[in-house]
Design an enzyme around this catalytic site. Sequence first.
Site, PDB file in Angstrom:
ATOM      1  N   TYR A   1       0.429  -1.388  -0.177  1.00 58.80           N
ATOM      2  CA  TYR A   1       0.145   0.050   0.357  1.00 58.80           C
ATOM      3  C   TYR A   1       1.103   1.005  -0.107  1.00 58.80           C
ATOM      4  CZ  TYR A   1      -3.575   3.021   1.661  1.00 58.80           C
ATOM      5  OH  TYR A   1      -4.445   4.670   2.370  1.00 58.80           O
TER       6      TYR A   1
ATOM      7  N   GLY B   1       7.594  13.295   2.441  1.00 59.47           N
ATOM      8  CA  GLY B   1       6.869  14.663   2.673  1.00 59.47           C
ATOM      9  C   GLY B   1       5.166  14.997   3.279  1.00 59.47           C
TER      10      GLY B   1
ATOM     11  N   SER C   1       5.506  -0.653   4.049  1.00 57.94           N
ATOM     12  CA  SER C   1       5.969  -2.465   4.136  1.00 57.94           C
ATOM     13  C   SER C   1       5.435  -3.319   2.838  1.00 57.94           C
ATOM     14  CB  SER C   1       4.985  -3.310   5.432  1.00 57.94           C
ATOM     15  OG  SER C   1       4.717  -2.124   6.527  1.00 57.94           O
TER      16      SER C   1
ATOM     17  N   GLU D   1      -1.103   3.055   9.687  1.00 62.34           N
ATOM     18  CA  GLU D   1      -2.363   3.282   9.369  1.00 62.34           C
ATOM     19  C   GLU D   1      -3.510   4.678   9.882  1.00 62.34           C
ATOM     20  OE1 GLU D   1      -2.485   1.396   6.925  1.00 62.34           O
ATOM     21  OE2 GLU D   1      -2.577  -0.453   8.032  1.00 62.34           O
TER      22      GLU D   1
END
Length: 418
Positions: free
Chosen positions: A160, A166, A195, A400
């Site tokens: 993802y 930034g 990840s 998340e």
Amino acid sequence: MASLCVRHLPSVSRMLRKCVKHVVFGQRRTMLTGSCIDMSHGLNEEQVQIQQMALDFAKNEMAPNMQKWDEEEIFPVETMRKAASLGFGAVYCDEAFGGTGLSRLDASVIFEALATGCCSTTAYISIHNMCAWMVDEFGSDELRSKWIPELATMDKFASYCLTEPGAGSDAASLITSARKDGSDYVINGAKAFISGSGASDLYVLMCRTGQPGPKGVSCVLVEKDTPGLSFGKKEKKVGWNSHPARIVSFDDCRVPQSNLVGVEGQGFSIAMRGLNGGRINVASSSLGAAHASIEQARDHMKVRKQFNQPLENFQYLQFRLAEMATQLVASRLMVRNAAQALDRGDPNSVALCSMAKLFATEECFKICNDALQIFGGYGYLKDYPVQQYMRDTRVHCILEGSNEIMRMIVSRDLLTER
């Protein structure tokens, strides 16, 4: 148990349910079955069977390797594919293209159980599931038929790509761009803290195709070997060491416009919808780590002696264990309540997912840290798993959507006039 191949089964979820009914389980892997922290409380028979399958997999396939994967930074491909053979690769994707077709609550139960064996690896599996769902929910039939079967079996892995060097909490300010050129998009920019990067085969990319702000963001799929896609050095992390994180760079990276997920300008909405489930997933992983930490702290208290008596006789530690158990059960109830809200399309699901992620990740990290304290000096040694659960759960308060952002979401919901 025979492996399930989602590409050749008419109904993965039905097959999964059929299989669990014929598995002879060993002793149930929860602390004192029927105790106040039994993770099967409130589940129906089918969910308990699926949970037990995940617990047995965690015990037999993950826990024995957890320390090695962490210390040697091994991405356990074959173990994850074994998990996928049980239906854990695309848990809440539709069965039409090879998903398992279970609910968000079922997924939470599965990820909590798997995380008792290795929190880090489970967290990656949960991210992979979030990516698969985004493709399944918003992608064209062509994209779904191409990717969901291989993501479900974990023949292919997904990452993802939202955060940039930034643009972290302010995700809507992302600048990675995708401009049209003929029938392609040409992508330039970089993503950070991704990840699975470098090991994954598919990158679910949020990029700017239009105006500044969230309405100019689109979601595009980029395959691993696409020219112009490259990766930085593998980051050295405090935890989550069983899957790599690298900078993902795009330098005139060309992908067909048919790789667009949804429609142009929908990307930020897709990203946020994915994160609602992702927050439940990572909170569920925290639950599993905390549950395992309580089990181990409790067992240590029974065998470790100080002042000529076992630690379990000291009231302070008894009270500490009781507080840890209470924090765990409260967190679990919040997470499962949020999962059910997402399943039924509750209008308050965004805030409920944020509340659950905020509460569960912080409380479960405290549980793991308290378990380490109960172990004393032993807890600080890498021979004992409690320190790894503590390290792996710390980052759950950051990713998340950081827990500061969770507080913003919840407060905005409360202050909105209706």
